[in-house]
Design a protein around this motif. Structure first.
Motif, PDB file in Angstrom:
ATOM      1  N   HIS A 189      24.528 -43.847  -2.510  1.00 57.72           N
ATOM      2  CA  HIS A 189      25.846 -44.339  -2.128  1.00 57.72           C
ATOM      3  C   HIS A 189      25.782 -45.456  -1.080  1.00 57.72           C
ATOM      4  CE1 HIS A 189      24.770 -41.397   0.973  1.00 57.72           C
ATOM      5  NE2 HIS A 189      25.626 -42.006   1.771  1.00 57.72           N
ATOM      6  N   PHE A 190      24.597 -45.892  -0.686  1.00 56.14           N
ATOM      7  CA  PHE A 190      24.461 -46.792   0.459  1.00 56.14           C
ATOM      8  C   PHE A 190      25.220 -48.109   0.262  1.00 56.14           C
ATOM      9  CE2 PHE A 190      21.790 -49.921   2.934  1.00 56.14           C
ATOM     10  CZ  PHE A 190      22.296 -49.561   4.174  1.00 56.14           C
ATOM     11  N   LEU A 191      25.112 -48.721  -0.909  1.00 58.35           N
ATOM     12  CA  LEU A 191      25.792 -49.998  -1.126  1.00 58.35           C
ATOM     13  C   LEU A 191      27.309 -49.838  -1.082  1.00 58.35           C
ATOM     14  CD1 LEU A 191      23.552 -51.653  -3.865  1.00 58.35           C
ATOM     15  CD2 LEU A 191      23.775 -52.334  -1.470  1.00 58.35           C
ATOM     16  N   LYS A 192      27.809 -48.703  -1.541  1.00 59.08           N
ATOM     17  CA  LYS A 192      29.252 -48.455  -1.455  1.00 59.08           C
ATOM     18  C   LYS A 192      29.700 -48.433   0.003  1.00 59.08           C
ATOM     19  CE  LYS A 192      29.207 -45.191  -5.379  1.00 59.08           C
ATOM     20  NZ  LYS A 192      29.542 -43.792  -5.744  1.00 59.08           N
ATOM     21  N   VAL A 193      28.905 -47.759   0.836  1.00 59.56           N
ATOM     22  CA  VAL A 193      29.252 -47.651   2.249  1.00 59.56           C
ATOM     23  C   VAL A 193      29.271 -49.022   2.915  1.00 59.56           C
ATOM     24  CG1 VAL A 193      28.571 -46.626   4.453  1.00 59.56           C
ATOM     25  CG2 VAL A 193      28.299 -45.318   2.361  1.00 59.56           C
ATOM     26  N   LEU A 194      28.359 -49.900   2.505  1.00 56.11           N
ATOM     27  CA  LEU A 194      28.256 -51.230   3.118  1.00 56.11           C
ATOM     28  C   LEU A 194      29.496 -52.080   2.911  1.00 56.11           C
ATOM     29  CD1 LEU A 194      24.560 -52.366   2.481  1.00 56.11           C
ATOM     30  CD2 LEU A 194      25.576 -51.478   4.589  1.00 56.11           C
ATOM     31  N   CYS A 195      30.363 -51.706   1.969  1.00 53.60           N
ATOM     32  CA  CYS A 195      31.621 -52.444   1.784  1.00 53.60           C
ATOM     33  C   CYS A 195      32.548 -52.272   2.989  1.00 53.60           C
ATOM     34  CB  CYS A 195      32.346 -51.954   0.529  1.00 53.60           C
ATOM     35  SG  CYS A 195      31.540 -52.352  -1.036  1.00 53.60           S
ATOM     36  N   HIS A 196      32.320 -51.228   3.763  1.00 59.05           N
ATOM     37  CA  HIS A 196      33.228 -50.899   4.860  1.00 59.05           C
ATOM     38  C   HIS A 196      33.169 -51.939   5.975  1.00 59.05           C
ATOM     39  CE1 HIS A 196      35.104 -48.551   8.094  1.00 59.05           C
ATOM     40  NE2 HIS A 196      35.720 -47.920   7.102  1.00 59.05           N
ATOM     41  N   THR A 197      34.292 -52.137   6.636  1.00 64.07           N
ATOM     42  CA  THR A 197      34.397 -53.150   7.695  1.00 64.07           C
ATOM     43  C   THR A 197      33.479 -52.869   8.878  1.00 64.07           C
ATOM     44  OG1 THR A 197      36.705 -53.496   7.045  1.00 64.07           O
ATOM     45  CG2 THR A 197      36.043 -54.369   9.167  1.00 64.07           C
ATOM     46  N   SER A 198      33.027 -51.643   9.038  1.00 68.16           N
ATOM     47  CA  SER A 198      32.113 -51.338  10.140  1.00 68.16           C
ATOM     48  C   SER A 198      30.805 -52.112  10.042  1.00 68.16           C
ATOM     49  CB  SER A 198      31.797 -49.835  10.156  1.00 68.16           C
ATOM     50  OG  SER A 198      32.947 -49.082  10.432  1.00 68.16           O
ATOM     51  N   PHE A 199      30.485 -52.631   8.863  1.00 66.91           N
ATOM     52  CA  PHE A 199      29.198 -53.290   8.638  1.00 66.91           C
ATOM     53  C   PHE A 199      29.292 -54.817   8.628  1.00 66.91           C
ATOM     54  CE2 PHE A 199      28.832 -49.013   7.040  1.00 66.91           C
ATOM     55  CZ  PHE A 199      27.563 -48.623   7.423  1.00 66.91           C
ATOM     56  N   VAL A 200      30.397 -55.370   9.110  1.00 67.66           N
ATOM     57  CA  VAL A 200      30.529 -56.829   9.127  1.00 67.66           C
ATOM     58  C   VAL A 200      29.757 -57.412  10.314  1.00 67.66           C
ATOM     59  CG1 VAL A 200      32.782 -56.723   8.002  1.00 67.66           C
ATOM     60  CG2 VAL A 200      32.655 -56.820  10.519  1.00 67.66           C
ATOM     61  N   PRO A 201      29.398 -58.704  10.237  1.00 69.56           N
ATOM     62  CA  PRO A 201      28.740 -59.350  11.376  1.00 69.56           C
ATOM     63  C   PRO A 201      29.772 -59.925  12.334  1.00 69.56           C
ATOM     64  CG  PRO A 201      28.822 -60.882   9.555  1.00 69.56           C
ATOM     65  CD  PRO A 201      29.474 -59.617   9.072  1.00 69.56           C
ATOM     66  N   LEU A 202      29.419 -60.003  13.599  1.00 75.49           N
ATOM     67  CA  LEU A 202      30.288 -60.616  14.600  1.00 75.49           C
ATOM     68  C   LEU A 202      29.551 -61.765  15.276  1.00 75.49           C
ATOM     69  CD1 LEU A 202      31.845 -57.462  16.298  1.00 75.49           C
ATOM     70  CD2 LEU A 202      32.910 -58.976  14.626  1.00 75.49           C
ATOM     71  N   TYR A 203      30.311 -62.794  15.594  1.00 78.06           N
ATOM     72  CA  TYR A 203      29.756 -63.947  16.316  1.00 78.06           C
ATOM     73  C   TYR A 203      29.276 -63.471  17.690  1.00 78.06           C
ATOM     74  CZ  TYR A 203      29.594 -68.583  18.511  1.00 78.06           C
ATOM     75  OH  TYR A 203      29.210 -69.728  19.172  1.00 78.06           O
ATOM     76  N   LYS A 204      28.005 -63.698  17.974  1.00 75.62           N
ATOM     77  CA  LYS A 204      27.357 -63.098  19.135  1.00 75.62           C
ATOM     78  C   LYS A 204      28.109 -63.353  20.440  1.00 75.62           C
ATOM     79  CE  LYS A 204      23.008 -62.952  18.985  1.00 75.62           C
ATOM     80  NZ  LYS A 204      21.549 -63.216  18.976  1.00 75.62           N
ATOM     81  N   LYS A 205      28.563 -64.570  20.681  1.00 76.77           N
ATOM     82  CA  LYS A 205      29.195 -64.910  21.949  1.00 76.77           C
ATOM     83  C   LYS A 205      30.594 -64.308  22.083  1.00 76.77           C
ATOM     84  CE  LYS A 205      26.634 -69.214  22.620  1.00 76.77           C
ATOM     85  NZ  LYS A 205      26.714 -70.691  22.795  1.00 76.77           N
ATOM     86  N   TYR A 206      31.090 -63.721  20.983  1.00 83.43           N
ATOM     87  CA  TYR A 206      32.447 -63.187  21.005  1.00 83.43           C
ATOM     88  C   TYR A 206      32.495 -61.677  21.194  1.00 83.43           C
ATOM     89  CZ  TYR A 206      37.339 -62.577  19.740  1.00 83.43           C
ATOM     90  OH  TYR A 206      38.668 -62.268  19.761  1.00 83.43           O
TER      91      TYR A 206
END
Length: 544
Positions: A189-206
């Motif tokens: 199920h790992f790829l399904k979980v990766l759809c979740h917003t918890s796994f998005v990248p954030l701009y480091k300085k922000y």
């Protein structure tokens, strides 16, 4: 995900296979085959889409994104390695253009797109993903969805403070464009979980910005950028730096927050609002535009189980067995249920508490040391003032007052405050509606693991945790059987008292709006919204 206003969202990739951007061709075809000018004659060069959502408190910081409204808006601002196919909800390539999976199913190598950048032009890197994921796992941040990372090697120990070295977590930035993830067990199920917003990248300085919930800038890598935010409105504009901007048809998406259902209904009738989640049905001219479908979700009550006597299953089950569940569920819900996990093909059929049984109830309470309820502390029931559960709660509390020598109290809170109230442990029972974040039993059962930040019941059971952890490495029917055993523990111990599987209702004209598909997760990625071209019969012309 938690659903407002109550407290609360299938194919496996075989090991060794990889997916490329061509996997999104179905989505491209769906978008391109119907995109065009709007049927009402508005300027197609500047398409604007207006949504009306019920007001409520939510954050745009992925650390604390766990409500339906917040997660819906986030689909426009952020993008993870993979994203949802809007029709099937299957994972498709997002910021990662492809990936490989080792033969043992433990190592995932993700390759980021060269043209993936943030809304300020900075490139999205593998290091950004690593840092953002570790931020989710920092114990002090108390991210509600941090438990989703537990399948990654070292992640659970890191978020629980058992280890402090981030290098021991299986998230490695091999280069700017390669992210390697090591799992502690194979997880289909790992790829399904990766759809979740918890796994998005954030701009480091922000990431150190403290104004996530205010009117400040939010730097994302998604199809839209945050242009304006007030308490009544959010305006998103098309991100012209987004790698797939050619398939983003809307220039502006405006989200209004209002509980004036009459005005929302009138504006929808006039074509000024295209999608709403609440309205006055009596005012809607064309009720065929009310779209209802089953949700992969469950409405339930739960006991806060970390203190005596509520940590005693005999007390919880004894109280639960005094309730006429069969009548209560049938009379107050469209799709009544006695189980937590909604119907899934292949998942074993199990039974929860379905009937009242006074004899067993009184025996359990007596065995627990509370004959006829004597000696029990006050039973405090917290509910939202707009959750629709007041009638049911009254029937439950009336029964307890009739049958027991007990003090029963009901506390109502505005739903804007209710989520915060449930984080406390100064009550006995609460009400919630949870919508699965991916189509798997685990999305309901992980909530109750010891120490989870969304475990408002404060339930903790070593055997339960071990069953869930064991299921990570299992597949198919064997895995489902293990998960069903865990669910039985929750139901038989009356930690959870399910009520219904709620339907999803949205107001939207699907004859003129494309890219929006009814689905059991009730997630509708903003990227794919477009206006359909009106096709007229031969010999008929539109007169402006």
């Amino acid at each position: 995900m938690f659903l407002f206003p109550a407290v609360f969202v299938f194919a496996d990739n075989p090991a060794g296979r990889w997916a490329s951007s061509s996997a999104g061709s179905l989505v491209d075809n769906l978008v391109n085959s119907h995109s065009g000018s709007k049927a009402d004659g508005k300027d197609s060069e500047k398409d604007e889409f207006v949504i009306a959502f019920s007001p409520g408190s939510f954050s745009l910081d992925p650390l604390h994104l766990y409500t339906t409204v917040g997660l819906q808006i986030a689909t426009g601002i952020y993008e993870g390695l993979v994203t949802y196919n809007p029709f099937t909800m299957e994972p498709i390539p997002g910021t990662a253009e492809r990936w490989t999976i080792s033969d043992d199913g433990l190592t995932y190598k993700f390759y980021l797109r060269d043209d993936s950048v943030y809304s300020n032009g900075a490139p999205v890197t593998a290091e950004d993903f690593r840092d953002s994921w570790l931020r989710m796992l920092e114990p002090g941040n108390k991210a509600e969805y941090s438990f989703l990372f537990d399948i990654i090697e070292g992640a659970a120990d890191y978020r629980k403070g058992k280890i402090s070295d981030p290098d021991k977590v299986g998230i490695k930035a091999v280069s700017d464009k390669e992210l390697d993830v090591e799992l502690n067990k194979p997880a289909s199920h790992f790829l399904k979980v990766l759809c979740h917003t918890s796994f998005v990248p954030l701009y480091k300085k922000y990431t150190e910005d403290k104004n996530w919930n205010g009117s400040g800038v939010v730097i994302g890598n998604g199809p839209f950028l945050l242009y304006k935010r007030t308490k009544d409105e959010i305006v998103l504009k098309k991100n012209m730096l987004y790698w797939d901007k050619k398939n983003v048809k809307m220039d502006i998406i405006k989200i209004l927050f209002s509980d004036d259902v009459k005005e929302i209904s009138r504006e929808f009738n006039r074509g000024e609002i295209q999608w709403a989640d609440d309205w006055d049905s009596d005012l809607i001219k064309d009720t065929s535009k009310i779209v209802a479908h089953p949700l992969f979700g469950t409405t339930y009550f739960f006991f806060v189980s970390n203190k005596s006597p509520w940590n005693n299953y005999r007390v919880r089950r004894g109280l639960a067995l005094l309730i006429p569940w069969e009548t209560l569920r049938k009379d107050n819900s469209i799709l009544p249920t006695a189980t937590l996990v909604p119907s899934i093909p292949g998942y074993p059929k199990i039974d929860g508490i379905t009937k009242r049984n006074d004899k067993e109830a009184m025996s359990l309470l007596k065995d627990a040391g509370y004959p006829d309820g004597k000696g029990l502390p006050p039973i405090i029931f917290k509910i939202s003032d707009s959750s629709g559960t007041s009638k049911i709660v009254k029937a439950m509390t009336d029964m307890w007052e009739k049958k027991l020598s007990a003090d029963v109290r009901v506390e109502k809170y505005p739903y804007k405050e209710y989520l915060k109230e449930l984080k406390k442990d100064d009550y006995t029972l609460g009400s919630a509606t949870w919508i699965g974040d991916f189509a798997d039993p685990l999305t309901f059962l992980q909530l109750w693991m010891s120490g989870g930040n969304l475990n408002d019941a404060k339930f903790s059971n070593k055997n339960y945790d071990e069953i869930i952890e064991k299921s990570y490495s299992e597949k198919g029917i064997k895995r489902y059987k293990s998960l069903s055993e865990a669910e039985k523990m929750l139901l038989n111990g009356a930690v959870v008292l399910p009520l219904s599987n709620p339907p999803s209702c949205n107001l939207i004209d699907l004859e003129s709006v494309g890219g929006w598909f009814p689905n059991p997760l009730n997630i509708h990625p903003l990227k794919y919204l477009y206006y359909k071209t009106m096709t007229l019969p031969p010999g008929i012309a539109m007169v402006k």
